[in-house]
Write a protein that holds these residues in place. Structure first.
Motif, short mmCIF file in Angstrom:
data_model
loop_
_atom_site.label_atom_id
_atom_site.label_comp_id
_atom_site.label_asym_id
_atom_site.label_seq_id
_atom_site.Cartn_x
_atom_site.Cartn_y
_atom_site.Cartn_z
N ASP A 50 -3.97 7.56 -2.80
CA ASP A 50 -3.83 7.99 -4.20
C ASP A 50 -2.98 9.25 -4.24
OD1 ASP A 50 -5.38 5.96 -5.24
OD2 ASP A 50 -7.24 7.12 -5.13
N CYS A 83 2.60 3.79 -2.79
CA CYS A 83 1.18 4.10 -2.79
C CYS A 83 0.69 4.03 -4.23
CB CYS A 83 0.94 5.50 -2.20
SG CYS A 83 1.78 6.81 -3.13
N ARG A 84 -0.57 4.39 -4.47
CA ARG A 84 -1.10 4.39 -5.83
C ARG A 84 -0.73 5.73 -6.48
NH1 ARG A 84 -6.05 1.73 -3.43
NH2 ARG A 84 -6.90 3.83 -3.18
N GLU A 99 -2.89 2.42 0.23
CA GLU A 99 -4.16 2.79 -0.38
C GLU A 99 -4.24 4.27 -0.75
OE1 GLU A 99 -4.64 3.18 4.11
OE2 GLU A 99 -3.64 1.84 2.69
#
Length: 280
Positions: free
Chosen positions: A101, A125-126, A99
């Protein structure tokens, strides 16, 4: 005949650093594994490692910054912003929360090359990328507004960036990053004595990418050293530096005397600042 330097500009140093990450990854006792580094370095990056002194400080710096990132996440970091990210692959090789960013910013040509090589790869991850010239204050501010929106404990990375900037640009960046949503700022620090040493030994190879900035840590007004690890000590402990420097394993982690005023120290540093809100 004088051989032309293989590094033409600052962007070329990204391939150079990636090539040394690839070399380190092949060692049985590697400090980290970067399976994407060789592809990103390409033949051009490999050719840059053919001459000149060993780049063990860069190899060790990578590991120290890795550790700072993971430590920050364990302490509540909910956003990473990597300025002048170059060919860094940490979103793909570090064990990061899905999760999280992770924002990356760099110049269009370098970022375009990186995306073409990494096409089909999935980060852990993002990962969000933006084209930004970090010396353009308006563009930097707009990017930071986007990249930190909704975050409370942002870690900003400027690994391998500051030495190539003019002192005035570093001062502008120093002040721009003092935002309530930025909790930490991680840098690789090179004091004035180290800058002279690098330009003396690598100046011809670096060509137009010669280092321009170095200052004691007290240059970073408004920021407090939260963590500092010596590159020389870490390299000696990992047996990456030359044997003559292995005695650094028994030297203090920090410089002799006040670290903030040291003229001859290099390492990975994480700052925090007085405006930080901290974790909830």
């Amino acid at each position: 005949m004088v051989t032309e330097p293989s590094i033409r500009d600052v962007s070329d140093t990204a391939r150079w650093v990636a090539a040394y990450r690839a070399i380190e990854s092949e060692r049985p006792d590697a400090l980290y594994r970067d399976p994407l580094a060789a592809r990103l370095a390409g033949p051009e990056g490999v050719s840059m490692t053919a001459t000149g002194p060993s780049m063990w400080p860069t190899v060790v710096r990578t590991k120290l910054i890795d550790d700072l990132i993971l430590d920050s996440i364990a302490a509540g970091c909910d956003r990473v912003v990597n300025l002048a990210a170059g060919l860094d692959t940490r979103p793909f090789r570090l064990a990061l929360p899905a999760e999280l960013d992770w924002y990356e910013a760099d110049l269009p040509e370098l970022l375009g090359y990186k995306e073409s090589v990494l096409a089909g790869e999935t980060p852990n991850c993002r990962r969000i990328t933006r084209t930004v010239d970090v010396t353009d204050t308006a563009a930097l501010t707009a990017f930071l507004d986007e990249a930190t929106a909704g975050a409370r404990n942002t870690l900003v990375l400027t690994e391998g960036l500051l030495p190539y900037l003019r002192p005035a640009d570093v001062a502008t960046l120093r002040d721009a990053l003092r935002r309530p949503d930025v909790r930490w700022w991680a840098i690789d620090h090179w004091s004035p004595g180290m800058l002279r040493m690098v330009n003396l030994t690598l100046g011809r190879k670096l060509a137009s990418a010669r280092w321009q900035f170095a200052a004691p840590l007290d240059f970073f007004r408004g920021w407090t050293v939260d963590s500092a690890a010596s590159v020389f000590r870490a390299a000696a402990l990992a047996k990456r530096s030359q044997p003559v420097l292995r005695g650094s394993a028994w030297t203090p982690e920090h410089a002799i005397g006040p670290l903030e005023k040291s003229l001859l120290w290099c390492g990975a540093v994480r700052f925090t600042h007085a405006d930080v809100r901290g974790t909830e």
